[in-house]
Design an enzyme around this catalytic site. Sequence first.
Site, PDB file in Angstrom:
ATOM      1  N   GLY A   1       0.812  -1.214   0.000  1.00  0.00           N
ATOM      2  CA  GLY A   1       0.000   0.000   0.000  1.00  0.00           C
ATOM      3  C   GLY A   1       0.840   1.256   0.000  1.00  0.00           C
ATOM      4  O   GLY A   1       2.012   1.224  -0.387  1.00  0.00           O
TER       5      GLY A   1
ATOM      6  N   LEU B   1       0.392   3.684  -2.001  1.00  0.00           N
ATOM      7  CA  LEU B   1       0.746   3.554  -3.421  1.00  0.00           C
ATOM      8  C   LEU B   1       1.163   4.892  -4.040  1.00  0.00           C
ATOM      9  O   LEU B   1       0.583   5.931  -3.754  1.00  0.00           O
ATOM     10  CB  LEU B   1      -0.443   2.971  -4.198  1.00  0.00           C
ATOM     11  CG  LEU B   1      -0.939   1.610  -3.693  1.00  0.00           C
ATOM     12  CD1 LEU B   1      -2.111   1.127  -4.545  1.00  0.00           C
ATOM     13  CD2 LEU B   1       0.172   0.561  -3.710  1.00  0.00           C
ATOM     14  N   HIS B   2       2.174   4.833  -4.899  1.00  0.00           N
ATOM     15  CA  HIS B   2       2.644   6.013  -5.638  1.00  0.00           C
ATOM     16  C   HIS B   2       2.713   5.647  -7.116  1.00  0.00           C
ATOM     17  O   HIS B   2       2.404   4.509  -7.506  1.00  0.00           O
ATOM     18  CB  HIS B   2       3.997   6.477  -5.085  1.00  0.00           C
ATOM     19  CG  HIS B   2       5.011   5.388  -4.951  1.00  0.00           C
ATOM     20  ND1 HIS B   2       5.547   4.736  -6.039  1.00  0.00           N
ATOM     21  CD2 HIS B   2       5.564   4.801  -3.856  1.00  0.00           C
ATOM     22  CE1 HIS B   2       6.395   3.817  -5.630  1.00  0.00           C
ATOM     23  NE2 HIS B   2       6.422   3.825  -4.299  1.00  0.00           N
TER      24      HIS B   2
ATOM     25  N   HIS C   1       4.185   2.310  -8.157  1.00  0.00           N
ATOM     26  CA  HIS C   1       3.316   1.130  -8.017  1.00  0.00           C
ATOM     27  C   HIS C   1       2.334   1.060  -9.199  1.00  0.00           C
ATOM     28  O   HIS C   1       2.068  -0.015  -9.731  1.00  0.00           O
ATOM     29  CB  HIS C   1       2.472   1.217  -6.739  1.00  0.00           C
ATOM     30  CG  HIS C   1       3.242   1.027  -5.473  1.00  0.00           C
ATOM     31  ND1 HIS C   1       3.398   2.022  -4.548  1.00  0.00           N
ATOM     32  CD2 HIS C   1       3.882  -0.052  -4.972  1.00  0.00           C
ATOM     33  CE1 HIS C   1       4.100   1.568  -3.517  1.00  0.00           C
ATOM     34  NE2 HIS C   1       4.414   0.313  -3.751  1.00  0.00           N
TER      35      HIS C   1
ATOM     36  N   GLY D   1       9.177  -4.564  -8.858  1.00  0.00           N
ATOM     37  CA  GLY D   1      10.002  -3.455  -9.326  1.00  0.00           C
ATOM     38  C   GLY D   1      11.485  -3.749  -9.169  1.00  0.00           C
ATOM     39  O   GLY D   1      11.906  -4.403  -8.209  1.00  0.00           O
ATOM     40  N   GLU D   2      12.276  -3.233 -10.103  1.00  0.00           N
ATOM     41  CA  GLU D   2      13.741  -3.407 -10.023  1.00  0.00           C
ATOM     42  C   GLU D   2      14.366  -2.555  -8.925  1.00  0.00           C
ATOM     43  O   GLU D   2      15.526  -2.731  -8.595  1.00  0.00           O
ATOM     44  CB  GLU D   2      14.386  -3.051 -11.361  1.00  0.00           C
ATOM     45  CG  GLU D   2      14.164  -4.108 -12.410  1.00  0.00           C
ATOM     46  CD  GLU D   2      15.005  -3.895 -13.645  1.00  0.00           C
ATOM     47  OE1 GLU D   2      15.568  -2.801 -13.825  1.00  0.00           O
ATOM     48  OE2 GLU D   2      15.086  -4.844 -14.440  1.00  0.00           O
ATOM     49  N   LYS D   3      13.608  -1.617  -8.371  1.00  0.00           N
ATOM     50  CA  LYS D   3      14.173  -0.819  -7.273  1.00  0.00           C
ATOM     51  C   LYS D   3      14.574  -1.754  -6.136  1.00  0.00           C
ATOM     52  O   LYS D   3      15.606  -1.592  -5.508  1.00  0.00           O
ATOM     53  CB  LYS D   3      13.171   0.207  -6.780  1.00  0.00           C
ATOM     54  CG  LYS D   3      13.805   1.059  -5.728  1.00  0.00           C
ATOM     55  CD  LYS D   3      12.822   1.891  -4.985  1.00  0.00           C
ATOM     56  CE  LYS D   3      13.290   2.019  -3.581  1.00  0.00           C
ATOM     57  NZ  LYS D   3      12.620   1.132  -2.661  1.00  0.00           N
TER      58      LYS D   3
ATOM     59  N   SER E   1       9.517   5.657  -3.719  1.00  0.00           N
ATOM     60  CA  SER E   1       9.390   4.713  -2.617  1.00  0.00           C
ATOM     61  C   SER E   1       8.393   5.280  -1.626  1.00  0.00           C
ATOM     62  O   SER E   1       8.328   6.508  -1.431  1.00  0.00           O
ATOM     63  CB  SER E   1      10.761   4.562  -1.943  1.00  0.00           C
ATOM     64  OG  SER E   1      10.601   4.005  -0.653  1.00  0.00           O
TER      65      SER E   1
ATOM     66  N   ARG F   1       8.702   5.163   1.358  1.00  0.00           N
ATOM     67  CA  ARG F   1       9.486   5.755   2.447  1.00  0.00           C
ATOM     68  C   ARG F   1       9.894   7.200   2.156  1.00  0.00           C
ATOM     69  O   ARG F   1      10.324   7.907   3.068  1.00  0.00           O
ATOM     70  CB  ARG F   1      10.731   4.921   2.721  1.00  0.00           C
ATOM     71  CG  ARG F   1      10.399   3.595   3.365  1.00  0.00           C
ATOM     72  CD  ARG F   1      11.627   2.746   3.582  1.00  0.00           C
ATOM     73  NE  ARG F   1      11.251   1.406   3.992  1.00  0.00           N
ATOM     74  CZ  ARG F   1      11.083   1.019   5.251  1.00  0.00           C
ATOM     75  NH1 ARG F   1      11.280   1.867   6.224  1.00  0.00           N
ATOM     76  NH2 ARG F   1      10.730  -0.221   5.532  1.00  0.00           N
TER      77      ARG F   1
END
Length: 283
Positions: A31, A33-34, A37, A149-151, A187, A189
Amino acid sequence: MDRVTSLRDLRQKVLSWRRKGLKIGLVPTMGSLHTGHLSLVKHAKSRADKVVVSVFVNPLQFEDKTDLLAYPRTLEADIKKLSSVNCDMAFTPDVDTIYPNGMKGQSKVTVPTIGERLCGHYRPGHFEGVATIVSKLFNMVAPDSAVFGEKDYQQLLLIKKLTQDLNMPIEIIASETYREQSGLAMSSRNQYLSSDERMIAAGIYQMLQTVKLQLHQSEQSYTELCTEAKQVLKERGFAPEYVEICRESDLMPANHQDKALRIMMAVKLGETRLIDNIACHLD
Ligand code: PAF
């Protein structure tokens, strides 16, 4: 878009899609979400007929309980965002649905080696929590594909390995890191950062690019390059956890014969832990 909280409703809906021969994609999230996402959801949509997005803040992957309590929860806003990108189902279970017998007695999934290095070293138990919840979600939804995601590159490889090792017939699709204009990887965060910290945080991507340039141009050893990068990060206000040049295929430390590399980085900025990585292909 359907919004489902129980396992029974989830299975009924998924079964009705399966009976029609539809391909199902899954995007697991916690969740908050940005845009990053939402790009995963669009990617999943391009590869499946129906897309399920799970929204579940998984306590099992937080070794630090303060971090778990502070983790942003924005469920109603998340639901609106998911509807706007034509997600077919939001699966939003509570902790008792996922862990009906509590977490202590829960069987766990451990992915050796890859789960122990880098973030695994700094967050003991984290990847076991991730591997366990992702395996449970895979068993609950039984998707044909799942997008990550590759992050979170280490998480992506860990999940690829676990699906192979446990013979799960699910295609794991990697989606490129979505970045803010400054280069900062998106992110959940990032919302912990003050506006000053957000500007400083753009330095993570700049440093990754600097290391990449040096890999192409300099004869320095990988250890020297990483030590220097950590020093510069410190001078810019970060507390670096690791900067490592790894083999892209398995994230083991790279040597000078390896051509497909991944530069991996984790830092703390104030109280916020941030990770990022980029690919570097030498010829
Ligand atoms: O990347 C995340 O948000 C989480 O680790 C995941 C994959 C949703 C598992 O809880």
